[in-house]
Scaffold this motif. Structure first.
Motif, PDB file in Angstrom:
ATOM      1  N   LEU A 323       0.907  -1.251  -0.144  1.00 41.16           N
ATOM      2  CA  LEU A 323      -0.120  -0.062   0.047  1.00 41.16           C
ATOM      3  C   LEU A 323       0.961   1.287  -0.085  1.00 41.16           C
ATOM      4  O   LEU A 323       0.543   2.105  -0.520  1.00 41.16           O
ATOM      5  CB  LEU A 323      -0.951  -0.076   1.133  1.00 41.16           C
ATOM      6  CG  LEU A 323      -1.969  -0.925   1.156  1.00 41.16           C
ATOM      7  CD1 LEU A 323      -2.804  -0.792   2.445  1.00 41.16           C
ATOM      8  CD2 LEU A 323      -3.099  -0.562   0.066  1.00 41.16           C
ATOM      9  N   TRP A 324       1.885   1.032   0.655  1.00 40.21           N
ATOM     10  CA  TRP A 324       2.833   2.383   1.059  1.00 40.21           C
ATOM     11  C   TRP A 324       3.675   2.504  -0.123  1.00 40.21           C
ATOM     12  O   TRP A 324       4.092   3.538  -0.778  1.00 40.21           O
ATOM     13  CB  TRP A 324       3.461   2.080   2.120  1.00 40.21           C
ATOM     14  CG  TRP A 324       4.696   3.056   2.646  1.00 40.21           C
ATOM     15  CD1 TRP A 324       4.864   4.431   2.459  1.00 40.21           C
ATOM     16  CD2 TRP A 324       5.807   2.489   2.695  1.00 40.21           C
ATOM     17  NE1 TRP A 324       6.002   4.819   2.855  1.00 40.21           N
ATOM     18  CE2 TRP A 324       6.757   3.733   2.918  1.00 40.21           C
ATOM     19  CE3 TRP A 324       6.679   1.308   2.733  1.00 40.21           C
ATOM     20  CZ2 TRP A 324       8.183   3.664   3.147  1.00 40.21           C
ATOM     21  CZ3 TRP A 324       8.049   1.301   3.059  1.00 40.21           C
ATOM     22  CH2 TRP A 324       8.661   2.556   3.214  1.00 40.21           C
ATOM     23  N   ARG A 325       4.333   1.393  -0.600  1.00 37.07           N
ATOM     24  CA  ARG A 325       5.315   1.486  -1.946  1.00 37.07           C
ATOM     25  C   ARG A 325       5.190   0.220  -2.695  1.00 37.07           C
ATOM     26  O   ARG A 325       5.756  -1.018  -2.466  1.00 37.07           O
ATOM     27  CB  ARG A 325       6.582   1.172  -1.349  1.00 37.07           C
ATOM     28  CG  ARG A 325       7.658   2.213  -1.749  1.00 37.07           C
ATOM     29  CD  ARG A 325       8.836   2.246  -0.785  1.00 37.07           C
ATOM     30  NE  ARG A 325       9.290   3.483  -0.922  1.00 37.07           N
ATOM     31  CZ  ARG A 325      10.614   3.817  -1.607  1.00 37.07           C
ATOM     32  NH1 ARG A 325      10.927   2.777  -2.477  1.00 37.07           N
ATOM     33  NH2 ARG A 325      11.152   4.945  -1.515  1.00 37.07           N
ATOM     34  N   PRO A 326       4.391   0.433  -3.736  1.00 42.94           N
ATOM     35  CA  PRO A 326       3.826  -0.965  -4.596  1.00 42.94           C
ATOM     36  C   PRO A 326       4.924  -1.747  -5.094  1.00 42.94           C
ATOM     37  O   PRO A 326       4.561  -2.823  -5.525  1.00 42.94           O
ATOM     38  CB  PRO A 326       2.962  -0.397  -5.579  1.00 42.94           C
ATOM     39  CG  PRO A 326       2.652   1.081  -5.389  1.00 42.94           C
ATOM     40  CD  PRO A 326       3.657   1.873  -4.334  1.00 42.94           C
ATOM     41  N   THR A 327       6.249  -1.133  -5.174  1.00 41.71           N
ATOM     42  CA  THR A 327       7.186  -1.889  -5.648  1.00 41.71           C
ATOM     43  C   THR A 327       8.245  -2.320  -4.846  1.00 41.71           C
ATOM     44  O   THR A 327       9.375  -2.681  -5.278  1.00 41.71           O
ATOM     45  CB  THR A 327       7.928  -1.219  -6.935  1.00 41.71           C
ATOM     46  OG1 THR A 327       8.077   0.293  -6.331  1.00 41.71           O
ATOM     47  CG2 THR A 327       7.096  -0.878  -8.259  1.00 41.71           C
ATOM     48  N   GLY A 328       7.874  -2.358  -3.514  1.00 39.87           N
ATOM     49  CA  GLY A 328       8.685  -2.767  -2.392  1.00 39.87           C
ATOM     50  C   GLY A 328       9.603  -1.661  -2.067  1.00 39.87           C
ATOM     51  O   GLY A 328       9.908  -0.536  -2.478  1.00 39.87           O
ATOM     52  N   ILE A 329      10.330  -1.893  -0.711  1.00 38.91           N
ATOM     53  CA  ILE A 329      11.049  -1.006  -0.214  1.00 38.91           C
ATOM     54  C   ILE A 329      12.341  -0.574  -1.123  1.00 38.91           C
ATOM     55  O   ILE A 329      12.394   0.735  -1.018  1.00 38.91           O
ATOM     56  CB  ILE A 329      11.730  -1.556   1.160  1.00 38.91           C
ATOM     57  CG1 ILE A 329      10.793  -2.089   1.946  1.00 38.91           C
ATOM     58  CG2 ILE A 329      12.496  -0.501   1.783  1.00 38.91           C
ATOM     59  CD1 ILE A 329      11.199  -2.954   3.138  1.00 38.91           C
TER      60      ILE A 329
END
Ligand SMILES: Nc1ncnc2c1ncn2[C@@H]1O[C@H](COP(=O)(O)OP(=O)(O)OP(=O)(O)O)[C@@H](O)[C@H]1O
Ligand SMILES: [Mg+2]
Lengths: 335, 236
Positions: A323-329
């Protein structure tokens, strides 16, 4: 003081151990996804396979009367890694490569890898039976180090098992080696290039077949390490790592698919969070019990998540990250 | 004898052919420019040379050797190099790593080539440890062209090297292309900036509907009223 030691034992150490295993598995998943663009569902079973290879070799070496100050499974690990890496490559050549050659879609490859999962587990059950086995030979003991903190007023020791310590160093060495490989060597850079942009890699004349081969060798090696470590830490079973394939995938996705560093971070994050979530806070809060308002008592178990639901932790982290960063950290590939 | 030659090439992506008989021939001293409307098959023609599009019939010759349907891992060592129209840099690799990947097929020392690319494009030297995805469009185009030069090609193929660039960068990229050509590398490029590119082209090809509509020297095409009327109108 005892409470802090208990917290370190249960959260920091177990979390880091589990996290390292997740990380080693997730690196393989993420590299395979980066290069071949499919979710390798059988990765957990590749780890189990590696553990059984190590088990078999250790039993053979043990039967020859050889002993060592570390578990024999550890002594034979280099050879087990090589064998598992080759097996991983053979699985690719036998099952996935022919599908790729026909231009199969990623979902077809995913389903094929579910087939490989069933096959590996079936073969293991056929050969070794479906029971639980001890990775330590009869004559071996799990060496446990207890660090005494009496001088700080603690009565309980800090407990570290030998495999945990060995695992820590092996993971560290693997991650350092992988970093060096990916950033300093021609083949490592070609792997990152292929994962970044397959078409351009081909146009540049990069031998992408060779890149695929190296990817399987690395993924297979790390799977063997992770599986053996896991089996040394718990017990050897045919479904040893199948049970943790979901947190491993979550780790790879949370870190950013295709990104090896992300997989390491994701693995450790999920490992430590799981340990925190199932940790029984009562033990730590007990010294404060006398200060509770009248009539209130500490419940016997104050874990955030019951142990049976440990798997949900990985999913909660996964959902929050996406939700926060759709492509991962670490900003991985989007699918 | 031409360095690269396409003879009546028919091919495409599996469905109906996109190329319906393309003829292109240039020498190593040439700058060949392919122009034409959108969807004419210009990019497809370059891809057909580079083995990225199936050639169904016709011939592709490089130094008189047939190379139709050969894959890049064979073509790059032969001396062909290609800068695609889109996604032509490795965005997560540093500038220097991008250039190194261009030299993947080489086993000798690449430092001289690296230095000469940095000399051509000084901004790249400054940013060599920066990730290519963070660069401006113009600098990315420099990385893309630099990457293609790292294999020390005999033929450099570029697909719209000036697309989306500010006028300053367009001039700079064209200047560098002329220099590369002066050093003995054949150039075959697709350009939207048709009038300007045909101005320095020694060979020009107007493609439409996957076929040659006009072929000649750059000057001839610029002077041809039909070409001017149909293709050079809107573009500067
Ligand atoms: N990967 C592909 N698969 C199927 N068809 C394609 C593909 N790429 C291009 N085409 C089709 O081939 C035709 C020619 O495309 P091409 O990209 O060669 O045109 P172009 O002359 O380079 O155009 P532009 O000036 O827009 O770059 C178009 O009709 C296009 O739809
Ligand atoms: Mg095009």
């Amino acid at each position: 003081m005892d409470e802090i030691i208990f917290l370190v034992n249960k959260v920091v150490i177990s979390g880091a151990v589990l996290g390292s295993i997740y990380a080693l598995g997730a690196i393989g998943v993420t590299l395979i996804f980066g290069i071949l663009r499919f979710a390798h569902f059988a990765h957990g079973d590749m780890m189990t396979m590696g553990a059984f290879v190590a088990f078999l070799l250790a039993a053979l070496v043990g039967a020859m009367g050889i002993t060592a100050p570390v578990p024999l499974a550890f002594v034979v690990l280099p050879l087990a890694v090589v064998i598992t890496a080759v097996l991983a490559l053979l699985i690719d050549r036998g099952f996935y490569a022919p599908l790729r050659a026909r231009g199969a879609k990623p979902v077809t490859l995913l389903i094929a890898s579910i087939g490989v999962t069933l096959m590996i587990q079936g073969l293991i059950r056929l050969v070794f039976g479906s029971g639980t086995r001890n990775m330590y030979l009869d004559i071996e003991d799990k060496i446990i180090f207890r660090m005494d903190f009496g001088w700080l007023g603690g009565t309980r020791p800090l407990v570290l098992s030998q495999p945990q310590i060995l695992m820590f160093f092996v993971t560290l060495a693997c991650i350092t080696g992988l970093h060096f490989f990916l950033t300093r060597t021609r083949m490592g850079k070609a792997m990152r290039a292929t994962s970044d942009n397959l078409d351009l890699a081909q146009v540049s004349g990069i031998n992408t077949q060779q890149v695929v081969t190296v990817t399987w060798l690395i993924a297979g090696s790390l799977a063997c390490l992770a599986g053996t470590m896991l089996a040394l830490d718990v017990n050897l079973r045919p479904d040893l790592a199948f049970n943790i394939v979901l947190p491993i995938f979550a780790a790879a996705i949370v870190g950013g698919l295709g990104n090896a560093y992300g997989a390491i971070a994701g693995g450790l994050l999920i490992g430590v969070t799981e340990a925190l979530a199932v940790f029984n806070w009562t033990a730590v809060l007990r010294p404060f019990a006398p200060y509770l308002p009248f009539g209130m008592e500490l419940p016997a178990n104050l874990a955030l998540v019951p142990t049976e639901y440990k798997l949900t932790v990985a999913f909660v982290i996964l959902v929050i990250t996406l939700l926060w960063r759709p492509t991962g950290i670490f900003r991985g590939l989007s699918t | 004898m031409a360095m690269i030659e396409m003879k009546q090439v028919v091919g495409g992506y599996g469905g109906a052919p996109v190329l319906n008989g393309v003829d292109i021939a240039i020498d190593n001293t040439d700058i060949g420019v392919i122009v034409g409307p959108n969807g004419a098959g210009k990019s497809t023609a370059l891809k057909a040379i580079f083995g990225l599009v199936k050639v169904a019939s016709g011939e592709v010759l490089f130094e008189d050797r047939p190379i139709a349907n050969s894959l890049p891992d064979r073509l790059v060592p032969m001396g062909l190099s290609f800068v695609p129209q889109e996604k032509n840099v490795f965005t997560s690799l540093t500038v220097e790593e991008n250039l190194e990947m261009g030299a993947f097929i080489r086993r000798d020392d690449i430092r001289d080539t690296l230095d000469s690319v940095y000399e051509m494009f000084p901004p790249l030297k400054e940013k060599r440890h920066q990730v290519a995805g963070e660069l401006s469009g113009g600098q990315r185009q420099m990385v893309a062209m630099g990457r293609a030069l790292m294999s020390e090609p005999k033929l450099l193929m570029l697909d719209e090297p000036s697309a989306g660039l500010s006028p300053r960068y367009v001039g700079e990229i064209f200047d560098q292309i002329l220099k590369v050509n002066a050093a003995g590398v054949g150039i075959l490029m697709v350009e939207q900036n048709a009038r300007r590119a045909l101005g320095f082209a020694s060979r020009g090809f107007v493609l439409a509907g996957g076929k040659n509509l006009f072929t000649g020297t750059g000057k001839e095409l610029l002077a041809d009223p039909d070409v001017a009327a149909s293709f050079l109108g809107g573009h500067g």
